[in-house]
Scaffold this active site. Structure first.
Site, PDB file in Angstrom:
ATOM      1  N   GLU A 281       0.831  -1.209   0.000  1.00 18.99           N
ATOM      2  CA  GLU A 281       0.000   0.000   0.000  1.00 18.99           C
ATOM      3  C   GLU A 281       0.870   1.265   0.000  1.00 18.99           C
ATOM      4  OE1 GLU A 281      -3.520   0.089   2.516  1.00 18.99           O
ATOM      5  OE2 GLU A 281      -2.870   2.031   3.292  1.00 18.99           O
TER       6      GLU A 281
ATOM      7  N   PRO B 283      -0.404   8.940  -1.769  1.00 24.16           N
ATOM      8  CA  PRO B 283       0.148   9.974  -2.643  1.00 24.16           C
ATOM      9  C   PRO B 283       1.017  10.948  -1.845  1.00 24.16           C
ATOM     10  CG  PRO B 283      -2.231  10.276  -2.366  1.00 24.16           C
ATOM     11  CD  PRO B 283      -1.882   9.027  -1.642  1.00 24.16           C
TER      12      PRO B 283
ATOM     13  N   ARG C 218     -15.797   3.566   3.786  1.00 20.54           N
ATOM     14  CA  ARG C 218     -16.661   4.650   4.222  1.00 20.54           C
ATOM     15  C   ARG C 218     -15.892   5.962   4.326  1.00 20.54           C
ATOM     16  NH1 ARG C 218     -18.626   5.104  10.341  1.00 20.54           N
ATOM     17  NH2 ARG C 218     -16.423   5.594  10.493  1.00 20.54           N
TER      18      ARG C 218
ATOM     19  N   TYR D 120     -11.897  -5.339  10.497  1.00 21.73           N
ATOM     20  CA  TYR D 120     -11.097  -4.969  11.666  1.00 21.73           C
ATOM     21  C   TYR D 120     -11.025  -6.145  12.642  1.00 21.73           C
ATOM     22  CZ  TYR D 120     -12.131  -0.633   9.384  1.00 21.73           C
ATOM     23  OH  TYR D 120     -12.232   0.337   8.415  1.00 21.73           O
TER      24      TYR D 120
ATOM     25  N   LYS E 120     -21.800  -6.445   3.706  1.00 24.62           N
ATOM     26  CA  LYS E 120     -20.919  -5.862   2.675  1.00 24.62           C
ATOM     27  C   LYS E 120     -20.523  -6.929   1.652  1.00 24.62           C
ATOM     28  CE  LYS E 120     -17.562  -3.612   5.173  1.00 24.62           C
ATOM     29  NZ  LYS E 120     -16.478  -2.651   5.503  1.00 24.62           N
TER      30      LYS E 120
ATOM     31  N   GLN F 272      -7.520  -4.097   8.829  1.00 31.28           N
ATOM     32  CA  GLN F 272      -6.793  -3.099   9.586  1.00 31.28           C
ATOM     33  C   GLN F 272      -5.492  -3.737  10.093  1.00 31.28           C
ATOM     34  OE1 GLN F 272      -5.951  -0.258  10.281  1.00 31.28           O
ATOM     35  NE2 GLN F 272      -7.648   0.590  11.475  1.00 31.28           N
TER      36      GLN F 272
HETATM   37  C1  LIG Z   1      -7.382  -1.867   4.562  1.00 27.26           C
HETATM   38  C2  LIG Z   1      -7.882  -0.479   4.899  1.00 27.26           C
HETATM   39  C3  LIG Z   1      -7.637   0.564   4.024  1.00 27.26           C
HETATM   40  C4  LIG Z   1      -8.117   1.843   4.295  1.00 27.26           C
HETATM   41  N1  LIG Z   1      -7.860   2.856   3.403  1.00 27.26           N
HETATM   42  C5  LIG Z   1      -8.351   4.088   3.633  1.00 27.26           C
HETATM   43  C6  LIG Z   1      -8.137   5.154   2.715  1.00 27.26           C
HETATM   44  O1  LIG Z   1      -7.476   4.992   1.691  1.00 27.26           O
HETATM   45  N2  LIG Z   1      -8.652   6.369   2.999  1.00 27.26           N
HETATM   46  C7  LIG Z   1      -9.392   6.591   4.133  1.00 27.26           C
HETATM   47  O2  LIG Z   1      -9.843   7.719   4.343  1.00 27.26           O
HETATM   48  N3  LIG Z   1      -9.607   5.606   5.032  1.00 27.26           N
HETATM   49  C8  LIG Z   1      -9.120   4.372   4.807  1.00 27.26           C
HETATM   50  N4  LIG Z   1      -9.347   3.372   5.720  1.00 27.26           N
HETATM   51  C9  LIG Z   1     -10.046   3.694   6.970  1.00 27.26           C
HETATM   52  C10 LIG Z   1     -11.563   3.619   6.861  1.00 27.26           C
HETATM   53  O3  LIG Z   1     -12.059   4.587   5.948  1.00 27.26           O
HETATM   54  C11 LIG Z   1     -12.122   3.895   8.255  1.00 27.26           C
HETATM   55  O4  LIG Z   1     -11.722   2.903   9.154  1.00 27.26           O
HETATM   56  C12 LIG Z   1     -13.592   4.146   8.338  1.00 27.26           C
HETATM   57  O5  LIG Z   1     -13.859   4.724   9.618  1.00 27.26           O
HETATM   58  C13 LIG Z   1     -14.452   2.896   8.238  1.00 27.26           C
HETATM   59  O6  LIG Z   1     -14.499   2.449   6.959  1.00 27.26           O
HETATM   60  P1  LIG Z   1     -15.212   1.076   6.538  1.00 27.26           P
HETATM   61  O7  LIG Z   1     -15.124   1.009   5.079  1.00 27.26           O
HETATM   62  O8  LIG Z   1     -14.700  -0.054   7.331  1.00 27.26           O
HETATM   63  O9  LIG Z   1     -16.719   1.433   7.011  1.00 27.26           O
HETATM   64  P2  LIG Z   1     -18.045   0.592   7.262  1.00 27.26           P
HETATM   65  O10 LIG Z   1     -17.992  -0.766   6.665  1.00 27.26           O
HETATM   66  O11 LIG Z   1     -19.165   1.474   6.853  1.00 27.26           O
HETATM   67  O12 LIG Z   1     -18.027   0.397   8.845  1.00 27.26           O
HETATM   68  C14 LIG Z   1     -17.781   1.469   9.719  1.00 27.26           C
HETATM   69  C15 LIG Z   1     -18.366   1.150  11.099  1.00 27.26           C
HETATM   70  O13 LIG Z   1     -19.762   1.246  11.049  1.00 27.26           O
HETATM   71  C16 LIG Z   1     -20.390   0.023  11.400  1.00 27.26           C
HETATM   72  N5  LIG Z   1     -21.519  -0.150  10.478  1.00 27.26           N
HETATM   73  C17 LIG Z   1     -21.451  -0.491   9.162  1.00 27.26           C
HETATM   74  N6  LIG Z   1     -22.692  -0.488   8.624  1.00 27.26           N
HETATM   75  C18 LIG Z   1     -23.546  -0.142   9.609  1.00 27.26           C
HETATM   76  C19 LIG Z   1     -24.948   0.064   9.677  1.00 27.26           C
HETATM   77  N7  LIG Z   1     -25.733  -0.137   8.615  1.00 27.26           N
HETATM   78  N8  LIG Z   1     -25.474   0.443  10.873  1.00 27.26           N
HETATM   79  C20 LIG Z   1     -24.699   0.648  11.967  1.00 27.26           C
HETATM   80  N9  LIG Z   1     -23.368   0.470  11.954  1.00 27.26           N
HETATM   81  C21 LIG Z   1     -22.792   0.086  10.799  1.00 27.26           C
HETATM   82  C22 LIG Z   1     -19.321  -1.036  11.254  1.00 27.26           C
HETATM   83  O14 LIG Z   1     -19.537  -2.112  12.142  1.00 27.26           O
HETATM   84  C23 LIG Z   1     -18.089  -0.252  11.643  1.00 27.26           C
HETATM   85  O15 LIG Z   1     -17.989  -0.149  13.041  1.00 27.26           O
HETATM   86  C24 LIG Z   1      -8.867   2.082   5.484  1.00 27.26           C
HETATM   87  C25 LIG Z   1      -9.100   1.027   6.377  1.00 27.26           C
HETATM   88  C26 LIG Z   1      -8.628  -0.237   6.097  1.00 27.26           C
HETATM   89  C27 LIG Z   1      -8.863  -1.356   7.078  1.00 27.26           C
END
Ligand SMILES: Cc1cc2nc3c(=O)[nH]c(=O)nc-3n(C[C@H](O)[C@H](O)[C@H](O)COP(=O)(O)OP(=O)(O)OC[C@H]3O[C@@H](n4cnc5c(N)ncnc54)[C@H](O)[C@@H]3O)c2cc1C
Ligand SMILES: NC(=O)c1ccc[n+]([C@@H]2O[C@H](COP(=O)([O-])OP(=O)(O)OC[C@H]3O[C@@H](n4cnc5c(N)ncnc54)[C@H](O)[C@@H]3O)[C@@H](O)[C@H]2O)c1
Length: 674
Positions: free
Chosen positions: A21, A24, A112, A158, A183, A194
């Site tokens: 990974e 930029p 997200r 996570y 998802k 994570q």
């Molecule tokens: C491998 C990896 C790469 C990443 N790369 C980036 C990046 O490039 N840029 C960046 O800004 N961030 C990045 N992140 C961080 C990520 O954007 C954050 O951790 C963010 O807060 C959560 O994203 P998610 O896609 O897991 O969200 P989600 O899948 O939406 O989950 C977020 C939280 O909400 C909960 N949740 C999900 N759906 C619901 C629902 N319907 N109702 C209630 N709760 C719900 C989940 O249990 C979780 O606790 C990365 C994380 C990882 C692990």
């Protein structure tokens, strides 16, 4: 074949693979250095694919796409572009997906981003046409709906639970699980996790997924996220931000060597290599190829060691290697070799520091050691050719040699890994690794609830004074610009900092002057024994434009201008510095470089770990003003707090002032406070 899952499916059942990974870089020079680094890593390490991060809210949109283009188009690497969906307009999401497709990118990690700010929406957007993007699943569904199966979609997970603190029951993998099922069922093709160090948590995570009654995770590729340990300070900060537990046994090993950067890195290689072995054992229970994901932080040395040690680098048949040696990739590596400074010198080993310092740099320690000396973005003509640099033709013409270079071996290796010690949060602005810690863009690193708990609802400028003063006093743990308490060294200037903040000059960084204390000093000491350390005082703060006008006149007056350097900018990008006062350049027109911390040690050249100069100040200031915007988004659109913070962002200047008279330790504070 560029879809990740197709590539995995084409591997033998017992194969292993990995992804790397990158984020930029913040500066043009960082980008230019990353290009060379990527070429070398592609050749030496052969990842199955690479990831390009996306700044939350679209903050790095253009830079992320540029880097993705370099990876996919120029280097021919299978690229996975990260994309977040909250706090930005749908138009930007559409644009990013269309651009990715136009670049030939077939893989998106659908995320997200930061928690959605309730009132944040693009005012110009017709509401009936816009999608609701609240969770990552909304983006997964949207991509599937709009692009069918064109994109291979990954999602985040996570092992220790997602930790943004917004869930009432706290951080738990069990809480996340139903949403992860959703998802995947909505169309995700693979999972990336994570970072973690707790192998028991990972074992429970993968076992639970594989045996889940829904069957959603039976065969889906799950790539565990692994972060090489680049430095003691950085890993402490990253684990705090990512809410990953550091098991005591691992922490003890790092604590035992924490004063020695080189040892921390090598113990880190041992720790990560052991983790890979343990994950192998867990993964052996599920048939099919086994993948790993590495958060490189744009650095190459540690990850190269780990990949070699754990034998994760795929073999290529001899004849393919011979063909590869004739290929454009080799030409690219050859182009990389001449990144030796014009006089052919190479950097020495980076100094060993025991304390977290600010803008760390190996560059200023010896002017001969600059890796990138100019400002040219690509192919700077000042580079020496390989012959001029004394490199025998063909000497790096094999992957083994390229790997040795990535690991820092020999003169070329020291050149390649010149920025390998990013002590402190901000390294050298020429390094691809310079900038915020995760490349996810400007962020408050906390939920709305936490932000409001810490900073309340500021309504007038004096409310902000209080927040800064309370941080200086240690009464609140963070301000938006710093998630940490002040360092112990700041205690001797606490009353000065309080005075500045009380008058509405909000400080974000500073240091007191030090005139030759032993390197063993418990507060100010760093580096090898029997040395002496020095510091110039500096302070960086926001102030109203009206105050800045008055202060500018004072700083450029005849008696002051000889003893200070300053850099100042606003959100519009207006910039002034002591190098260019009144429209004319000082000191022969060259941009100043200020060593503000230096040490003198037996048998060594003078070491200057902290440097302040225009390029790093400018790159940082974009982020610094971006943080005002992020903070404003915590509050509802049109609210008093949002208006106050946006107004400040538009009016205020950020200024960094360095006082050269480090013998008169009070000089800077007299100048600013009296
Ligand atoms: C491998 C990896 C790469 C990443 N790369 C980036 C990046 O490039 N840029 C960046 O800004 N961030 C990045 N992140 C961080 C990520 O954007 C954050 O951790 C963010 O807060 C959560 O994203 P998610 O896609 O897991 O969200 P989600 O899948 O939406 O989950 C977020 C939280 O909400 C909960 N949740 C999900 N759906 C619901 C629902 N319907 N109702 C209630 N709760 C719900 C989940 O249990 C979780 O606790 C990365 C994380 C990882 C692990
Ligand atoms: N001028 C530049 O070129 C540039 C570049 C990058 C970062 N920065 C600054 O560095 C800061 C953090 O960098 P780092 O993590 O390496 O620093 P750090 O954690 O080493 O802290 C920097 C110093 O500033 C002090 N400090 C912290 N918060 C302060 C505050 N609110 N007011 C006054 N002093 C404070 C600390 O005690 C420490 O001595 C950023 O917030 C930014 O202000 C400046």
């Amino acid at each position: 074949m560029d879809r990740i899952t197709d590539k995995i499916a084409a591997l033998p059942a017992d194969a292993e693979y990995f992804s790397l990974e990158f984020f930029p870089p913040k500066t043009q020079m960082g980008f230019s250095n990353l290009r060379v680094r990527l070429q070398r890593m592609e050749r030496a390490l052969r990842p199955l694919f690479v990831n390009v991060t996306w700044g939350a809210g679209g903050s790095t949109a253009q830079k992320s796409l540029e880097l993705a283009e370099l990876c996919q188009r120029e280097l021919g690497l299978t690229t996975c572009l990260h994309l977040t969906c909250t706090n930005m307009s749908q138009a930007l999401i559409d644009q990013a997906l269309d651009d990715a497709r136009a670049l030939g990118i077939r893989n998106i990690l659908a995320l997200r981003g930061d928690p959605p700010r309730a009132e944040y929406r693009d005012a110009d957007e017709p509401t009936e046409a816009s999608e609701e993007f609240t969770w990552a699943i909304d983006l997964v569904k949207y991509i599937r709906k709009k692009y069918g199966s064109y994109f291979c979609i990954g999602v985040a997970a996570y092992p220790e639970g997602h930790g943004d603190g917004s869930h009432p029951e706290g951080q738990s993998f069990e809480h996340d699980l139903p949403y992860l099922v959703d998802k995947v069922q909505a169309g995700a093709d693979f999972i990336m996790t994570q970072l973690f160090f707790d192998i028991e948590a990972y074992e429970k995570f993968e076992t639970t997924l594989r045996n889940h009654p829904s069957g959603a995770f039976k065969t889906i590729p799950i790539l565990p996220g692994l972060m090489p340990i680049q430095s003691y300070a950085m890993i402490k900060r990253t684990t705090k931000l990512s809410h990953a537990k550091m098991p005591d046994a691992i922490m003890d090993r790092l604590n035992a060597v924490k004063g020695d950067d080189e040892k921390v890195k090598m113990v880190g290689v041992d720790i990560l290599s052991e983790l890979v072995e343990q994950i192998r054992e867990i993964k052996s229970r599920t048939p099919g190829p086994k993948g790993f994901h590495f958060y490189t932080l744009n650095l190459e040395k540690s990850v190269s060691f780990i990949l070699e040690r754990t034998k994760l680098i795929p073999d290529i048949p001899d004849e393919e290697e011979a063909i590869a040696d004739e290929s454009p990739a080799v030409a690219a590596v050859q182009r990389m070799i001449p990144k030796i400074s014009v006089n052919g010198n190479v950097p020495p080993r980076a100094p060993s520091h025991t304390r977290t310092a600010r803008r760390q740099s190996s560059v200023g320690s010896d002017p001969h050691n600059r890796v990138i000396v100019g400002r040219a973005a690509t192919h700077p003509e000042w580079e020496a050719s390989s012959t001029e640099a004394g490199i025998p033709a063909g000497s790096v013409n094999t992957r083994a040699n390229t790997l040795a270079i990535s690991e820092g071996e020999g003169a070329l290796g020291r050149e390649a890994t010149w920025d390998d010690f990013p002590n402190g949060r901000f390294g050298d602005a020429r390094s691809p690794a310079y900038g915020e810690i995760d490349g996810y863009g400007v962020s408050l690193h906390m939920s709305v609830t936490q932000a409001v708990r810490l900073w309340g609802y500021p309504k007038v400028a004096s409310d902000i004074n209080d927040i800064f003063v309370r941080h200086i006093r240690g009464e609140i743990s963070a301000i938006p610009w710093s998630e940490e308490d002040l360092l112990p060294e700041s205690s001797i200037i606490k009353d000065k900092l309080e005075a500045l903040n009380r008058k509405g000059w909000w400080t974000v960084a500073s240091q007191p002057a030090v005139n030759g204390l032993p390197s063993s000093d418990p507060t100010f000491g760093w580096g090898p024994a029997s040395g002496f350390v020095f510091q110039k005082s500096f302070v960086e703060f926001f102030l109203p434009s009206a105050d800045w006008k008055i202060l500018y006149d004072k700083l450029t007056s005849a008696e002051v201008e000889e003893v200070v350097c300053f850099y100042a900018t606003n959100a519009k990008g207006d910039f002034v510095s002591s190098d260019y006062t009144g429209g004319s350049a000082r000191a022969g027109g060259s941009e100043s470089t200020n060593a503000v911390t230096w040490g003198v040690f037996p048998g060594k050249e003078i070491v200057t770990p902290t440097i302040i100069e225009e390029v790093s100040f400018r790159a940082w200031s974009e982020e610094a003003f971006g943080i005002w915007a992020e903070w404003a988004k915590v509050y509802g659109r049109g609210s008093d707090s949002q208006k106050l913070l946006d107004g400040i962002r538009e009016d205020y200047w950020l200024v960094n002032i360095i006082h050269h008279d480090y013998v008169d330790t009070d000089a800077l504070w007299r100048l600013l406070i009296e």
